[in-house]
Scaffold this motif. Structure first.
Motif, PDB file in Angstrom:
ATOM      1  N   SER A 103       0.828  -1.198   0.000  1.00 47.22           N
ATOM      2  CA  SER A 103       0.000   0.000   0.000  1.00 47.22           C
ATOM      3  C   SER A 103       0.865   1.252   0.000  1.00 47.22           C
ATOM      4  O   SER A 103       2.060   1.209   0.302  1.00 47.22           O
ATOM      5  CB  SER A 103      -0.905  -0.017   1.249  1.00 47.22           C
ATOM      6  N   TYR A 104       0.253   2.366  -0.353  1.00 46.23           N
ATOM      7  CA  TYR A 104       0.852   3.687  -0.207  1.00 46.23           C
ATOM      8  C   TYR A 104      -0.202   4.555   0.447  1.00 46.23           C
ATOM      9  O   TYR A 104      -1.363   4.552   0.013  1.00 46.23           O
ATOM     10  CB  TYR A 104       1.262   4.242  -1.571  1.00 46.23           C
ATOM     11  N   PHE A 105       0.181   5.297   1.466  1.00 42.86           N
ATOM     12  CA  PHE A 105      -0.816   5.953   2.310  1.00 42.86           C
ATOM     13  C   PHE A 105      -1.779   6.843   1.529  1.00 42.86           C
ATOM     14  O   PHE A 105      -2.959   6.913   1.849  1.00 42.86           O
ATOM     15  CB  PHE A 105      -0.129   6.745   3.429  1.00 42.86           C
ATOM     16  N   ARG A 106      -1.294   7.525   0.488  1.00 43.00           N
ATOM     17  CA  ARG A 106      -2.140   8.490  -0.207  1.00 43.00           C
ATOM     18  C   ARG A 106      -2.780   7.939  -1.467  1.00 43.00           C
ATOM     19  O   ARG A 106      -3.589   8.618  -2.109  1.00 43.00           O
ATOM     20  CB  ARG A 106      -1.334   9.752  -0.534  1.00 43.00           C
ATOM     21  N   SER A 107      -2.464   6.726  -1.841  1.00 40.50           N
ATOM     22  CA  SER A 107      -3.094   6.103  -3.000  1.00 40.50           C
ATOM     23  C   SER A 107      -4.578   5.873  -2.728  1.00 40.50           C
ATOM     24  O   SER A 107      -4.947   5.199  -1.768  1.00 40.50           O
ATOM     25  CB  SER A 107      -2.411   4.760  -3.291  1.00 40.50           C
ATOM     26  N   SER A 108      -5.436   6.428  -3.583  1.00 35.27           N
ATOM     27  CA  SER A 108      -6.874   6.251  -3.376  1.00 35.27           C
ATOM     28  C   SER A 108      -7.285   4.794  -3.555  1.00 35.27           C
ATOM     29  O   SER A 108      -8.189   4.294  -2.876  1.00 35.27           O
ATOM     30  CB  SER A 108      -7.678   7.158  -4.313  1.00 35.27           C
ATOM     31  N   ALA A 109      -6.613   4.079  -4.464  1.00 37.97           N
ATOM     32  CA  ALA A 109      -6.923   2.666  -4.663  1.00 37.97           C
ATOM     33  C   ALA A 109      -6.544   1.846  -3.431  1.00 37.97           C
ATOM     34  O   ALA A 109      -7.271   0.931  -3.023  1.00 37.97           O
ATOM     35  CB  ALA A 109      -6.214   2.142  -5.903  1.00 37.97           C
TER      36      ALA A 109
ATOM     37  N   GLU B 219      -0.819  -7.330   7.498  1.00 36.42           N
ATOM     38  CA  GLU B 219       0.462  -6.637   7.615  1.00 36.42           C
ATOM     39  C   GLU B 219       0.538  -5.569   6.531  1.00 36.42           C
ATOM     40  O   GLU B 219       0.272  -5.848   5.366  1.00 36.42           O
ATOM     41  CB  GLU B 219       1.613  -7.626   7.456  1.00 36.42           C
ATOM     42  N   TYR B 220       0.909  -4.373   6.925  1.00 39.61           N
ATOM     43  CA  TYR B 220       0.979  -3.247   5.996  1.00 39.61           C
ATOM     44  C   TYR B 220       2.395  -3.142   5.443  1.00 39.61           C
ATOM     45  O   TYR B 220       3.348  -2.966   6.202  1.00 39.61           O
ATOM     46  CB  TYR B 220       0.601  -1.961   6.733  1.00 39.61           C
ATOM     47  N   LEU B 221       2.542  -3.276   4.135  1.00 39.04           N
ATOM     48  CA  LEU B 221       3.849  -3.193   3.482  1.00 39.04           C
ATOM     49  C   LEU B 221       3.873  -1.949   2.598  1.00 39.04           C
ATOM     50  O   LEU B 221       3.285  -1.940   1.507  1.00 39.04           O
ATOM     51  CB  LEU B 221       4.113  -4.444   2.651  1.00 39.04           C
ATOM     52  N   PRO B 222       4.519  -0.876   3.039  1.00 38.25           N
ATOM     53  CA  PRO B 222       4.504   0.359   2.255  1.00 38.25           C
ATOM     54  C   PRO B 222       5.328   0.260   0.976  1.00 38.25           C
ATOM     55  O   PRO B 222       6.407  -0.333   0.962  1.00 38.25           O
ATOM     56  CB  PRO B 222       5.104   1.396   3.211  1.00 38.25           C
TER      57      PRO B 222
ATOM     58  N   PRO C  57       2.850  -6.996 -11.899  1.00 35.86           N
ATOM     59  CA  PRO C  57       3.522  -6.597 -13.132  1.00 35.86           C
ATOM     60  C   PRO C  57       3.150  -5.192 -13.615  1.00 35.86           C
ATOM     61  O   PRO C  57       3.941  -4.545 -14.300  1.00 35.86           O
ATOM     62  CB  PRO C  57       3.074  -7.663 -14.134  1.00 35.86           C
ATOM     63  N   MET C  58       1.958  -4.712 -13.249  1.00 39.36           N
ATOM     64  CA  MET C  58       1.537  -3.376 -13.657  1.00 39.36           C
ATOM     65  C   MET C  58       2.235  -2.291 -12.844  1.00 39.36           C
ATOM     66  O   MET C  58       2.291  -1.141 -13.259  1.00 39.36           O
ATOM     67  CB  MET C  58       0.013  -3.254 -13.519  1.00 39.36           C
ATOM     68  N   GLY C  59       2.744  -2.663 -11.678  1.00 36.76           N
ATOM     69  CA  GLY C  59       3.432  -1.698 -10.830  1.00 36.76           C
ATOM     70  C   GLY C  59       2.520  -0.816 -10.011  1.00 36.76           C
ATOM     71  O   GLY C  59       2.976   0.151  -9.402  1.00 36.76           O
ATOM     72  N   HIS C  60       1.235  -1.123  -9.991  1.00 33.42           N
ATOM     73  CA  HIS C  60       0.297  -0.324  -9.221  1.00 33.42           C
ATOM     74  C   HIS C  60       0.196  -0.824  -7.775  1.00 33.42           C
ATOM     75  O   HIS C  60       0.453  -2.000  -7.497  1.00 33.42           O
ATOM     76  CB  HIS C  60      -1.103  -0.393  -9.836  1.00 33.42           C
ATOM     77  N   VAL C  61      -0.207   0.050  -6.872  1.00 34.03           N
ATOM     78  CA  VAL C  61      -0.700  -0.364  -5.573  1.00 34.03           C
ATOM     79  C   VAL C  61      -2.216  -0.131  -5.588  1.00 34.03           C
ATOM     80  O   VAL C  61      -2.696   0.739  -6.325  1.00 34.03           O
ATOM     81  CB  VAL C  61      -0.041   0.457  -4.429  1.00 34.03           C
ATOM     82  N   PRO C  62      -2.926  -0.963  -4.824  1.00 34.46           N
ATOM     83  CA  PRO C  62      -2.448  -1.969  -3.872  1.00 34.46           C
ATOM     84  C   PRO C  62      -2.264  -3.328  -4.528  1.00 34.46           C
ATOM     85  O   PRO C  62      -2.680  -3.563  -5.661  1.00 34.46           O
ATOM     86  CB  PRO C  62      -3.593  -2.028  -2.868  1.00 34.46           C
ATOM     87  N   ALA C  63      -1.651  -4.210  -3.745  1.00 30.89           N
ATOM     88  CA  ALA C  63      -1.613  -5.633  -4.055  1.00 30.89           C
ATOM     89  C   ALA C  63      -1.794  -6.372  -2.735  1.00 30.89           C
ATOM     90  O   ALA C  63      -1.377  -5.881  -1.680  1.00 30.89           O
ATOM     91  CB  ALA C  63      -0.307  -6.027  -4.720  1.00 30.89           C
TER      92      ALA C  63
ATOM     93  N   GLN D  38      -1.866   5.716   8.542  1.00 27.11           N
ATOM     94  CA  GLN D  38      -1.011   4.650   8.019  1.00 27.11           C
ATOM     95  C   GLN D  38       0.448   4.857   8.435  1.00 27.11           C
ATOM     96  O   GLN D  38       0.892   5.991   8.636  1.00 27.11           O
ATOM     97  CB  GLN D  38      -1.119   4.602   6.498  1.00 27.11           C
ATOM     98  N   PRO D  39       1.204   3.767   8.581  1.00 23.71           N
ATOM     99  CA  PRO D  39       2.587   3.878   9.067  1.00 23.71           C
ATOM    100  C   PRO D  39       3.521   4.642   8.142  1.00 23.71           C
ATOM    101  O   PRO D  39       4.538   5.168   8.605  1.00 23.71           O
ATOM    102  CB  PRO D  39       3.035   2.414   9.209  1.00 23.71           C
TER     103      PRO D  39
END
Length: 217
Positions: A5-11, A27-30, A48-54, A206-207
């Motif tokens: 995840s990324y804290f500010r990613s809306s997805a 578990e949160y993996l930034p 493979p797309m490089g997007h978050v989240p996964a 988020q951390p």
């Protein structure tokens, strides 16, 4: 269960809401989007797309917020986010996809970088581009909610639609879109953000939250 995840990613925000709504431990993996970590070979193996989240659930990797939320809702059936009746479910998916495919891709950071880099658009002009498409999308969403909304987007029950709506409203404000001009959207958003699952999922909780990036677009 691990969430990239990324804290500010809306997805990412959408999926965090869903996981907290389901009361699931994870578990949160930034993934540091600003530094380009999403393009590393390690993360490209995850998605493979490089997007978050996964999401990694016992070794099963799944990416894209809609796919993750549908998967989680199918595996963990308590507190469902999608209705059972086919027409009701399709309506909720329509609301989600109006945001997911109709608005969010046009506000994506990589789109802004392309506009400002390859096409030499100024930052104010790229912001205006994003502002236009967010406002246009929310205007159309408001019309749809006139047919579907009760206390929430679809009747009086929280669904996946709120997982998509709340992050979009936050991003809209970052791009100076006046969300209050849309009364149904504003009303649903105001109700949803008071719920515990939505509060826990907020970017500042988020951390990897960075106060320095709070006001940056």
């Amino acid at each position: 269960m691990k969430l990239y995840s990324y804290f500010r990613s809306s997805a990412s925000y959408r999926v965090r809401i869903a996981l907290h709504w389901k009361e699931l431990q994870f578990e949160y993996l930034p993934v540091q989007i600003r530094s380009g970590e999403q393009d590393s070979p390690t993360y490209r193996w995850v998605n493979p797309m490089g997007h978050v989240p996964a999401l990694d659930h016992d070794g099963f990797l799944i990416a894209e917020s809609m796919a993750i939320i549908e998967y989680v809702d199918s595996v963990f059936t308590a507190k469902p986010l999608f209705p059972i009746a086919p027409r009701d479910r399709a309506t909720v998916v329509q609301i989600c996809e109006l945001i997911n495919s109709g608005i969010q891709p046009l506000q994506n950071l990589k789109v802004q970088k392309l506009l400002e880099g390859r096409f030499k658009m100024s930052k104010p002009d790229s912001d205006a581009f994003v502002h236009h498409w967010i406002e246009d999308g929310l205007r159309n969403l408001e019309k749809l909610l006139e047919r579907t909304a009760g206390e929430f987007c679809f009747g009086d029950t929280v669904t996946a639609a709120e997982c998509f709506l709340v992050p979009q409203c936050l991003t809209a404000r970052r791009f100076a879109v006046e969300v209050d001009q849309f009364p149904l959207i504003s009303r649903v958003n105001a109700r949803a953000i008071k719920l515990e699952a939505f509060t826990k999922a907020q970017p500042e909780q988020q951390p990897d939250f960075s106060p320095a990036l709070r006001q940056q677009v």
